[in-house]
Design a protein around this motif. Structure first.
Motif, PDB file in Angstrom:
ATOM      1  N   GLY A   1       0.835  -1.194   0.000  1.00 40.27           N
ATOM      2  CA  GLY A   1       0.000   0.000   0.000  1.00 40.27           C
ATOM      3  C   GLY A   1       0.863   1.234   0.000  1.00 40.27           C
ATOM      4  O   GLY A   1       2.093   1.155   0.077  1.00 40.27           O
ATOM      5  N   ASP A   2       0.185   2.380  -0.072  1.00 34.87           N
ATOM      6  CA  ASP A   2       0.895   3.646  -0.291  1.00 34.87           C
ATOM      7  C   ASP A   2       0.567   4.608   0.843  1.00 34.87           C
ATOM      8  O   ASP A   2      -0.618   4.823   1.155  1.00 34.87           O
ATOM      9  N   ILE A   3       1.579   5.194   1.443  1.00 31.38           N
ATOM     10  CA  ILE A   3       1.314   6.132   2.549  1.00 31.38           C
ATOM     11  C   ILE A   3       0.629   7.411   2.058  1.00 31.38           C
ATOM     12  O   ILE A   3       0.118   8.189   2.863  1.00 31.38           O
ATOM     13  N   ARG A   4       0.606   7.637   0.750  1.00 29.64           N
ATOM     14  CA  ARG A   4      -0.137   8.805   0.241  1.00 29.64           C
ATOM     15  C   ARG A   4      -1.639   8.564   0.301  1.00 29.64           C
ATOM     16  O   ARG A   4      -2.427   9.476   0.058  1.00 29.64           O
TER      17      ARG A   4
ATOM     18  N   ALA B   1       9.103   4.841   5.637  1.00 31.05           N
ATOM     19  CA  ALA B   1       8.751   5.045   4.230  1.00 31.05           C
ATOM     20  C   ALA B   1       8.978   6.490   3.812  1.00 31.05           C
ATOM     21  O   ALA B   1       8.529   7.424   4.487  1.00 31.05           O
ATOM     22  N   ALA B   2       9.690   6.663   2.733  1.00 29.87           N
ATOM     23  CA  ALA B   2       9.936   8.000   2.180  1.00 29.87           C
ATOM     24  C   ALA B   2      10.677   7.811   0.867  1.00 29.87           C
ATOM     25  O   ALA B   2      11.174   6.717   0.584  1.00 29.87           O
ATOM     26  N   LEU B   3      10.708   8.865   0.080  1.00 25.77           N
ATOM     27  CA  LEU B   3      11.610   8.852  -1.072  1.00 25.77           C
ATOM     28  C   LEU B   3      12.900   9.527  -0.637  1.00 25.77           C
ATOM     29  O   LEU B   3      12.911  10.722  -0.314  1.00 25.77           O
TER      30      LEU B   3
ATOM     31  N   LYS C   1      21.776  -5.148   2.545  1.00 23.94           N
ATOM     32  CA  LYS C   1      20.488  -4.899   1.874  1.00 23.94           C
ATOM     33  C   LYS C   1      20.358  -3.492   1.283  1.00 23.94           C
ATOM     34  O   LYS C   1      19.323  -3.167   0.705  1.00 23.94           O
ATOM     35  N   GLN C   2      21.353  -2.633   1.440  1.00 26.46           N
ATOM     36  CA  GLN C   2      21.238  -1.305   0.810  1.00 26.46           C
ATOM     37  C   GLN C   2      21.463  -1.461  -0.681  1.00 26.46           C
ATOM     38  O   GLN C   2      22.415  -2.116  -1.115  1.00 26.46           O
ATOM     39  N   ASP C   3      20.596  -0.837  -1.462  1.00 21.18           N
ATOM     40  CA  ASP C   3      20.569  -1.038  -2.918  1.00 21.18           C
ATOM     41  C   ASP C   3      21.788  -0.397  -3.590  1.00 21.18           C
ATOM     42  O   ASP C   3      21.995   0.808  -3.469  1.00 21.18           O
TER      43      ASP C   3
HETATM   44  P1  NAD Z   1      14.810   2.848   1.008  1.00 20.45           P
HETATM   45  O1  NAD Z   1      14.507   3.570  -0.266  1.00 20.45           O
HETATM   46  O2  NAD Z   1      15.586   1.585   0.926  1.00 20.45           O
HETATM   47  O3  NAD Z   1      13.501   2.606   1.847  1.00 20.45           O
HETATM   48  C1  NAD Z   1      12.359   3.412   1.763  1.00 20.45           C
HETATM   49  C2  NAD Z   1      11.158   2.488   1.650  1.00 20.45           C
HETATM   50  O4  NAD Z   1       9.961   3.279   1.600  1.00 20.45           O
HETATM   51  C3  NAD Z   1      11.168   1.639   0.381  1.00 20.45           C
HETATM   52  O5  NAD Z   1      10.919   0.295   0.684  1.00 20.45           O
HETATM   53  C4  NAD Z   1      10.057   2.233  -0.470  1.00 20.45           C
HETATM   54  O6  NAD Z   1       9.476   1.305  -1.368  1.00 20.45           O
HETATM   55  C5  NAD Z   1       9.114   2.732   0.610  1.00 20.45           C
HETATM   56  N1  NAD Z   1       8.207   3.767   0.101  1.00 20.45           N
HETATM   57  C6  NAD Z   1       8.537   4.842  -0.660  1.00 20.45           C
HETATM   58  N2  NAD Z   1       7.429   5.539  -0.972  1.00 20.45           N
HETATM   59  C7  NAD Z   1       6.395   4.907  -0.373  1.00 20.45           C
HETATM   60  C8  NAD Z   1       4.998   5.143  -0.344  1.00 20.45           C
HETATM   61  N3  NAD Z   1       4.452   6.182  -1.008  1.00 20.45           N
HETATM   62  N4  NAD Z   1       4.218   4.291   0.351  1.00 20.45           N
HETATM   63  C9  NAD Z   1       4.755   3.222   1.007  1.00 20.45           C
HETATM   64  N5  NAD Z   1       6.068   2.944   0.991  1.00 20.45           N
HETATM   65  C10 NAD Z   1       6.880   3.777   0.310  1.00 20.45           C
HETATM   66  O7  NAD Z   1      15.600   3.918   1.908  1.00 20.45           O
HETATM   67  P2  NAD Z   1      16.301   3.768   3.336  1.00 20.45           P
HETATM   68  O8  NAD Z   1      17.714   4.171   3.145  1.00 20.45           O
HETATM   69  O9  NAD Z   1      15.966   2.473   3.952  1.00 20.45           O
HETATM   70  O10 NAD Z   1      15.584   4.948   4.130  1.00 20.45           O
HETATM   71  C11 NAD Z   1      14.598   4.728   5.125  1.00 20.45           C
HETATM   72  C12 NAD Z   1      14.266   6.060   5.775  1.00 20.45           C
HETATM   73  O11 NAD Z   1      15.438   6.621   6.371  1.00 20.45           O
HETATM   74  C13 NAD Z   1      13.733   7.119   4.824  1.00 20.45           C
HETATM   75  O12 NAD Z   1      12.735   7.849   5.494  1.00 20.45           O
HETATM   76  C14 NAD Z   1      14.937   8.006   4.566  1.00 20.45           C
HETATM   77  O13 NAD Z   1      14.555   9.315   4.213  1.00 20.45           O
HETATM   78  C15 NAD Z   1      15.605   7.956   5.928  1.00 20.45           C
HETATM   79  N6  NAD Z   1      17.034   8.260   5.913  1.00 20.45           N
HETATM   80  C16 NAD Z   1      17.912   7.382   5.338  1.00 20.45           C
HETATM   81  C17 NAD Z   1      19.264   7.689   5.351  1.00 20.45           C
HETATM   82  C18 NAD Z   1      20.258   6.744   4.746  1.00 20.45           C
HETATM   83  O14 NAD Z   1      21.469   7.059   4.809  1.00 20.45           O
HETATM   84  N7  NAD Z   1      19.876   5.618   4.185  1.00 20.45           N
HETATM   85  C19 NAD Z   1      19.727   8.877   5.933  1.00 20.45           C
HETATM   86  C20 NAD Z   1      18.797   9.753   6.505  1.00 20.45           C
HETATM   87  C21 NAD Z   1      17.459   9.414   6.513  1.00 20.45           C
END
Ligand code: NAD
Length: 325
Positions: free
Chosen positions: A60-63, A82-84, A183-185
């Motif tokens: 599902g979508d947080i929007r 969840a975030a972009l 697991k980081q892409d």
């Molecule tokens: P990630 O992109 O691997 O994980 C984000 C997840 O959110 C993904 O699985 C994605 O599919 C999901 N998502 C995106 N849009 C969505 C939506 N509309 N509805 C539901 N799910 C949605 O990134 P991450 O590195 O694991 O980051 C996780 C959180 O940590 C984010 O909020 C990011 O802003 C924050 N953050 C990460 C870092 C970092 O260094 N990785 C640093 C600061 C903050």
């Protein structure tokens, strides 16, 4: 408090940080709900969890407020990830970043408030320090945001604060600093620097450093981030909630140092990596020269004790990529 036998929603649970959180929470015998739309998350990140009867995946979508309401039903705690992510992505498409990171965040707050969630812990970001030049970064001293992404993460903190004061929803914001680990892409235009460089080294391709390599970051291994999230959930110190914390190791390393450590670890696995040349490109828009966290506040109020330095974390991360890429 012992963190077990709770129902915990991890939004973005198929992403890098979220899937690692889901895994640890399940190991601790909690019931875990993962809400993700797979925008950047991966099915393989949660594949092994799906046979666990305590794990539930909601696509599902947080929007969409309804999706948030369904996901948060009967949940004790929320870990909102969840975030972009990515500064360049937000510069290219600020509207979508804002929709997900701000409107989606607000939906999650409203759904959590209405469902009577006990605590809402969320991923904030070191990007909130913006153009502030002071080092180390302390939570109260921030500058002006340098990207649309940074604005969204700062707005999250403002909303969380208002929801704590107005509706009594307990919130904790964790300002992550350059997180890395399993697991980081490593793929795509918006990949983070460590997985991207590991993959390039492994393929004999030259990593390209933006700038001269003297910019520095407080690189934070995933296990330190997991520790902070769990501490934020379990603390029963009233002074420790309704606030934000830096989550980092508390040391900074330059990009040149990072590449040196990566080469050292990787060339033990494949000596030919010693011959891979490093290239240098222009600085990236929205990047600050140096970043270093003070972790005093988390140490004091949450009893946070990060166990993984950059070098210790890199050994584990590289081994994971070696076995999984
Ligand atoms: P990630 O992109 O691997 O994980 C984000 C997840 O959110 C993904 O699985 C994605 O599919 C999901 N998502 C995106 N849009 C969505 C939506 N509309 N509805 C539901 N799910 C949605 O990134 P991450 O590195 O694991 O980051 C996780 C959180 O940590 C984010 O909020 C990011 O802003 C924050 N953050 C990460 C870092 C970092 O260094 N990785 C640093 C600061 C903050």
């Amino acid at each position: 408090m012992n963190l077990s036998d709770k129902k915990i929603l991890v939004t973005g649970g198929a992403g890098f940080i979220g899937s690692n959180l889901c895994e640890v929470l399940l190991e601790k015998k909690n019931r875990v709900v993962c809400l993700d739309n797979f925008a950047t998350g991966k099915r393989e990140n949660v594949k092994d969890l799906q046979s666990n009867p305590n794990f539930k995946l909601i696509e599902g979508d947080i929007r969409n407020l309804e999706d948030c309401k369904v996901a948060v039903s009967k949940v004790d705690y929320v870990l909102h990830q969840a975030a972009l992510g990515s500064v360049p992505r937000s510069i290219k498409d600020p509207i979508t970043t804002n929709d997900v990171n701000v409107s989606g965040f607000l939906n999650m707050l409203v759904a959590s408030r209405d469902a009577g969630v006990k605590r809402f812990v969320y991923a904030a970001s070191s990007s909130t320090y913006g153009d502030s030049e002071s080092l180390p970064k302390v939570e109260d001293v921030i500058g002006k945001p340098l990207s649309p992404y940074a604005i969204t993460k700062y707005v999250n903190e403002l909303y969380a604060d208002v929801f704590s004061k107005t509706y009594g929803l307990e919130t904790v914001g964790l300002r992550y600093f350059n997180v890395f680990g399993r697991k980081q892409d490593p793929n795509g235009a918006y990949a983070a620097v460590i997985p991207k460089f590991v993959k390039q080294f492994m393929n004999g391709k030259s990593p390209v450093i933006n700038g001269d390599g003297n910019y520095s970051r407080d690189f934070t291994y995933i296990d330190n981030v997991i520790q902070a999230n769990i501490l934020a959930l379990v603390t029963n110190n009233p002074k420790a909630v309704n606030t934000v914390y830096n989550v980092a190791f508390g040391e900074r390393n330059t990009l040149n140092e990072l590449v040196g450590y990566l080469r050292e670890v990787l060339s033990k696995l494949d000596p030919s990596i010693n011959n891979v040349k490093i290239e240098y490109g222009p600085n990236r828009q929205g990047d600050i020269p140096h970043s270093l966290a003070s972790i005093n506040k988390a140490e004091k109020l949450l009893n946070y004790k990060p166990q993984f330095s950059l070098q210790k974390g890199l050994k584990e991360a590289v081994q994971w990529y070696w076995e999984n890429l």
